[in-house]
Design a protein around this motif. Structure first.
Motif, PDB file in Angstrom:
ATOM      1  N   GLY A 242     -33.629  56.180   5.072  1.00  0.00           N
ATOM      2  CA  GLY A 242     -32.207  56.436   5.298  1.00  0.00           C
ATOM      3  C   GLY A 242     -31.320  56.110   4.122  1.00  0.00           C
ATOM      4  N   THR A 243     -31.492  54.939   3.546  1.00  0.00           N
ATOM      5  CA  THR A 243     -30.613  54.519   2.457  1.00  0.00           C
ATOM      6  C   THR A 243     -30.685  55.466   1.267  1.00  0.00           C
ATOM      7  N   SER A 244     -31.872  55.933   0.940  1.00  0.00           N
ATOM      8  CA  SER A 244     -32.017  56.798  -0.231  1.00  0.00           C
ATOM      9  C   SER A 244     -31.668  58.256   0.044  1.00  0.00           C
ATOM     10  N   ASN A 245     -31.463  58.618   1.305  1.00  0.00           N
ATOM     11  CA  ASN A 245     -31.179  60.012   1.636  1.00  0.00           C
ATOM     12  C   ASN A 245     -29.782  60.266   2.190  1.00  0.00           C
ATOM     13  N   ALA A 246     -29.065  59.230   2.573  1.00  0.00           N
ATOM     14  CA  ALA A 246     -27.801  59.422   3.287  1.00  0.00           C
ATOM     15  C   ALA A 246     -26.589  59.520   2.379  1.00  0.00           C
ATOM     16  N   GLN A 247     -25.690  60.450   2.716  1.00  0.00           N
ATOM     17  CA  GLN A 247     -24.344  60.442   2.152  1.00  0.00           C
ATOM     18  C   GLN A 247     -23.564  59.292   2.788  1.00  0.00           C
ATOM     19  N   ARG A 248     -23.749  59.137   4.105  1.00  0.00           N
ATOM     20  CA  ARG A 248     -23.178  58.034   4.883  1.00  0.00           C
ATOM     21  C   ARG A 248     -24.290  57.513   5.770  1.00  0.00           C
ATOM     22  N   LEU A 249     -24.601  56.253   5.680  1.00  0.00           N
ATOM     23  CA  LEU A 249     -25.640  55.660   6.520  1.00  0.00           C
ATOM     24  C   LEU A 249     -24.991  54.739   7.536  1.00  0.00           C
TER      25      LEU A 249
ATOM     26  N   ALA B 127     -34.906  67.101   3.342  1.00  0.00           N
ATOM     27  CA  ALA B 127     -33.919  67.872   2.571  1.00  0.00           C
ATOM     28  C   ALA B 127     -32.686  68.187   3.422  1.00  0.00           C
ATOM     29  N   ARG B 128     -32.905  68.568   4.662  1.00  0.00           N
ATOM     30  CA  ARG B 128     -31.772  68.899   5.535  1.00  0.00           C
ATOM     31  C   ARG B 128     -30.984  67.635   5.881  1.00  0.00           C
ATOM     32  N   ALA B 129     -31.688  66.530   6.109  1.00  0.00           N
ATOM     33  CA  ALA B 129     -31.002  65.273   6.422  1.00  0.00           C
ATOM     34  C   ALA B 129     -30.084  64.847   5.277  1.00  0.00           C
ATOM     35  N   ARG B 130     -30.493  65.122   4.045  1.00  0.00           N
ATOM     36  CA  ARG B 130     -29.651  64.772   2.887  1.00  0.00           C
ATOM     37  C   ARG B 130     -28.324  65.516   2.910  1.00  0.00           C
TER      38      ARG B 130
ATOM     39  N   CYS C 298     -26.714  66.230   5.743  1.00  0.00           N
ATOM     40  CA  CYS C 298     -25.998  65.871   6.967  1.00  0.00           C
ATOM     41  C   CYS C 298     -24.744  65.056   6.660  1.00  0.00           C
ATOM     42  N   PHE C 299     -23.770  65.184   7.513  1.00  0.00           N
ATOM     43  CA  PHE C 299     -22.531  64.410   7.399  1.00  0.00           C
ATOM     44  C   PHE C 299     -22.850  62.923   7.375  1.00  0.00           C
ATOM     45  N   ALA C 300     -23.798  62.513   8.216  1.00  0.00           N
ATOM     46  CA  ALA C 300     -24.219  61.106   8.269  1.00  0.00           C
ATOM     47  C   ALA C 300     -25.656  61.035   8.767  1.00  0.00           C
ATOM     48  N   ILE C 301     -26.306  59.944   8.420  1.00  0.00           N
ATOM     49  CA  ILE C 301     -27.611  59.604   8.975  1.00  0.00           C
ATOM     50  C   ILE C 301     -27.429  58.313   9.759  1.00  0.00           C
ATOM     51  N   VAL C 302     -27.897  58.324  10.995  1.00  0.00           N
ATOM     52  CA  VAL C 302     -27.845  57.143  11.852  1.00  0.00           C
ATOM     53  C   VAL C 302     -29.265  56.593  11.940  1.00  0.00           C
ATOM     54  N   GLN C 303     -29.489  55.428  11.348  1.00  0.00           N
ATOM     55  CA  GLN C 303     -30.817  54.822  11.336  1.00  0.00           C
ATOM     56  C   GLN C 303     -30.927  53.840  12.489  1.00  0.00           C
ATOM     57  N   THR C 304     -31.846  54.151  13.405  1.00  0.00           N
ATOM     58  CA  THR C 304     -32.067  53.310  14.569  1.00  0.00           C
ATOM     59  C   THR C 304     -33.183  52.311  14.281  1.00  0.00           C
ATOM     60  N   GLY C 305     -33.472  51.484  15.254  1.00  0.00           N
ATOM     61  CA  GLY C 305     -34.580  50.556  15.157  1.00  0.00           C
ATOM     62  C   GLY C 305     -35.855  51.097  15.786  1.00  0.00           C
ATOM     63  N   GLU C 306     -35.872  52.393  16.077  1.00  0.00           N
ATOM     64  CA  GLU C 306     -37.024  53.023  16.738  1.00  0.00           C
ATOM     65  C   GLU C 306     -38.275  52.886  15.884  1.00  0.00           C
ATOM     66  N   THR C 307     -39.368  52.422  16.510  1.00  0.00           N
ATOM     67  CA  THR C 307     -40.627  52.247  15.777  1.00  0.00           C
ATOM     68  C   THR C 307     -41.655  53.333  16.086  1.00  0.00           C
ATOM     69  N   ARG C 308     -41.386  54.187  17.068  1.00  0.00           N
ATOM     70  CA  ARG C 308     -42.327  55.282  17.324  1.00  0.00           C
ATOM     71  C   ARG C 308     -42.231  56.284  16.181  1.00  0.00           C
ATOM     72  N   LEU C 309     -43.371  56.866  15.827  1.00  0.00           N
ATOM     73  CA  LEU C 309     -43.420  57.803  14.709  1.00  0.00           C
ATOM     74  C   LEU C 309     -42.789  59.138  15.067  1.00  0.00           C
ATOM     75  N   TYR C 310     -42.223  59.796  14.060  1.00  0.00           N
ATOM     76  CA  TYR C 310     -41.609  61.120  14.169  1.00  0.00           C
ATOM     77  C   TYR C 310     -40.389  61.141  15.088  1.00  0.00           C
TER      78      TYR C 310
END
Length: 139
Positions: A35-42, A110-113, A115-127
């Motif tokens: 998230g940190t390396s891909n977000a315009q807004r995290l 690439a598409r996430a980069r 995005c207006f924002a990326i919301v990083q959750t604490g989810e540990t399940r893959l994908y």
């Protein structure tokens, strides 16, 4: 405090959702996503599952009705037809509101980069990653 607003919608997240315009996208991602390396807004929602975050966001965010597919999840590397449990749960939350597509892992990044924002959750399940395209807010 606000009435009828999911408490998971932090002030920062509410601001981003309100500032987004029609056609803007927001990515909700798991704890492994870069998230940190891909977000315009995290926006961080540590300790929150992807399903709880998606439910909260979709309680206030209309999905775009003017595109065929306003929702995308990430494909499993090497097995694009597999539906991981987290993705099945996300599709169930979206329900019949909109069609869900998939994107190959690097295409998703690439598409996430963009995005207006990326919301990083604490989810540990893959994908456990989803992109939502905002629709028109009708009065």
């Amino acid at each position: 405090m606000l009435i009828n607003i999911d408490p998971l919608l932090s002030p920062e997240l509410l601001h981003a959702l309100r500032a987004m315009g029609h056609g803007d996208e927001i990515a909700l991602v798991d704890a492994n996503f870069p998230g940190t390396s891909n977000a315009q807004r995290l926006i961080r929602l540590d300790g929150v599952t992807i399903t709880d975050a998606a439910s909260a966001v979709l309680s206030v965010l209309p999905l775009d009705e003017f595109v065929d597919v306003p929702v995308f999840t990430m494909e499993v590397v090497g097995n694009p037809d597999e539906v991981p449990p987290a993705v099945a749960d996300l599709r169930a939350i979206v329900g019949d509101r909109a069609a869900c597509g998939t994107l190959e892992r690097h295409a998703f990044y690439a598409r996430a980069r963009t995005c207006f924002a990326i919301v990083q959750t604490g989810e540990t399940r893959l994908y456990a990653n989803i992109i939502l395209k905002k629709g028109v807010v009708r009065s």
